[in-house]
Motif scaffolding. Sequence first.
Motif, PDB file in Angstrom:
ATOM      1  N   ALA A 218      -8.107  39.523   2.473  1.00 34.62           N
ATOM      2  CA  ALA A 218      -8.757  39.194   1.202  1.00 34.62           C
ATOM      3  C   ALA A 218      -7.748  38.789   0.132  1.00 34.62           C
ATOM      4  CB  ALA A 218      -9.575  40.385   0.713  1.00 34.62           C
ATOM      5  N   THR A 219      -6.557  38.382   0.545  1.00 35.16           N
ATOM      6  CA  THR A 219      -5.488  38.057  -0.402  1.00 35.16           C
ATOM      7  C   THR A 219      -5.015  36.624  -0.193  1.00 35.16           C
ATOM      8  OG1 THR A 219      -4.736  40.364  -0.439  1.00 35.16           O
ATOM      9  CG2 THR A 219      -3.188  38.700  -1.222  1.00 35.16           C
ATOM     10  N   ILE A 220      -4.773  35.942  -1.300  1.00 35.37           N
ATOM     11  CA  ILE A 220      -4.161  34.611  -1.261  1.00 35.37           C
ATOM     12  C   ILE A 220      -2.847  34.698  -2.025  1.00 35.37           C
ATOM     13  CG2 ILE A 220      -4.409  32.154  -1.743  1.00 35.37           C
ATOM     14  CD1 ILE A 220      -7.408  32.605  -2.025  1.00 35.37           C
ATOM     15  N   ARG A 221      -1.775  34.288  -1.370  1.00 36.10           N
ATOM     16  CA  ARG A 221      -0.485  34.218  -2.047  1.00 36.10           C
ATOM     17  C   ARG A 221      -0.099  32.749  -2.205  1.00 36.10           C
ATOM     18  NH1 ARG A 221       3.365  38.922   0.538  1.00 36.10           N
ATOM     19  NH2 ARG A 221       2.427  38.256   2.502  1.00 36.10           N
ATOM     20  N   TYR A 222       0.077  32.359  -3.465  1.00 36.84           N
ATOM     21  CA  TYR A 222       0.482  30.991  -3.779  1.00 36.84           C
ATOM     22  C   TYR A 222       1.995  30.979  -4.019  1.00 36.84           C
ATOM     23  CZ  TYR A 222      -4.500  30.061  -4.682  1.00 36.84           C
ATOM     24  OH  TYR A 222      -5.866  29.921  -4.577  1.00 36.84           O
ATOM     25  N   PHE A 223       2.710  30.242  -3.187  1.00 34.32           N
ATOM     26  CA  PHE A 223       4.146  30.056  -3.366  1.00 34.32           C
ATOM     27  C   PHE A 223       4.379  28.644  -3.900  1.00 34.32           C
ATOM     28  CE2 PHE A 223       3.870  33.297  -0.060  1.00 34.32           C
ATOM     29  CZ  PHE A 223       4.872  34.197  -0.414  1.00 34.32           C
ATOM     30  N   SER A 224       4.966  28.540  -5.073  1.00 29.84           N
ATOM     31  CA  SER A 224       5.336  27.228  -5.613  1.00 29.84           C
ATOM     32  C   SER A 224       6.844  27.063  -5.473  1.00 29.84           C
ATOM     33  CB  SER A 224       4.913  27.099  -7.080  1.00 29.84           C
ATOM     34  OG  SER A 224       5.461  28.144  -7.863  1.00 29.84           O
ATOM     35  N   LEU A 225       7.239  26.058  -4.715  1.00 33.53           N
ATOM     36  CA  LEU A 225       8.653  25.744  -4.496  1.00 33.53           C
ATOM     37  C   LEU A 225       8.961  24.497  -5.319  1.00 33.53           C
ATOM     38  CD1 LEU A 225       8.722  26.210  -0.606  1.00 33.53           C
ATOM     39  CD2 LEU A 225       9.074  27.934  -2.381  1.00 33.53           C
ATOM     40  N   MET A 226       9.595  24.699  -6.465  1.00 37.38           N
ATOM     41  CA  MET A 226       9.782  23.617  -7.417  1.00 37.38           C
ATOM     42  C   MET A 226      10.988  22.752  -7.052  1.00 37.38           C
ATOM     43  SD  MET A 226       7.171  24.518  -9.042  1.00 37.38           S
ATOM     44  CE  MET A 226       7.152  23.336 -10.394  1.00 37.38           C
ATOM     45  N   ASN A 227      10.953  21.512  -7.525  1.00 31.57           N
ATOM     46  CA  ASN A 227      12.032  20.570  -7.224  1.00 31.57           C
ATOM     47  C   ASN A 227      13.367  20.972  -7.840  1.00 31.57           C
ATOM     48  OD1 ASN A 227      10.228  18.966  -5.794  1.00 31.57           O
ATOM     49  ND2 ASN A 227       9.793  17.623  -7.538  1.00 31.57           N
TER      50      ASN A 227
END
Length: 237
Positions: A218-227
């Motif tokens: 029931a978990t969503i992990r959003y990983f943002s890998l920026m430029n």
Amino acid sequence: MAVTLLLTLLAACGGDEVTPTPTATSAAPTPTPAVATITPLSEETLPVSIEAPVTQPAGVIATPTVTVLTVEESNGQCSIDYDMDLAGYPDLYHKMGCAITPGSNAPVGINEFGAGPEYNRFMLWFSSEQQIYVLFPDQTWQSYRDTWDESQPEFSCNPLNAPPTSPPLPRRGFGKLWCSVAGLQEQMGAIEREERLCQHTVVQSFEQGRLLACFEDATIRYFSLMNDGTWELLTVK
């Protein structure tokens, strides 16, 4: 009497008429206009304007006007739509910009490092690229080529002086990288959970970087890998 007689004789003889000389009449003197004397005021006095107070009718309460700020998710000029599974990521367009590739559901492996449950360092394996992304605790990331294959040992090193197990040792591609890159063991620490694949994955590239949504239970992990080489994690339960 003599003058009258003389005039009568002249008229009878047909002589020229005598025009009487007008008598000048002296004009009445023109009255001199009175000059008003203006006494300057020692201090200018301005009229005072008094505004009548505005009163509300009985029983009416003033309602304040509330301005609601709205933020658009897109400026309408993006040629590629973002994946709908990324809709839960707040301010997607403003943080990531326009999408530059379609979303992908290719498998992604994940392993947390260090002490939990609030993990701040990870390894992510992107199957579509055969790349491992190391997310360091200082919020920077670095990518490495995954050179491990099934012909190699599951554990590339064993600093425990005991039979290798996972956890606490990372294995396969994560373990090979952990053993071969100098200083990586000290930066990342050991693991408390086994490596695994996200149950559902969405990866999409944007103008500002790459966004990964890793769904687990029931978990969503959003990983943002920026430029710019930084990363952020947002967990939604």
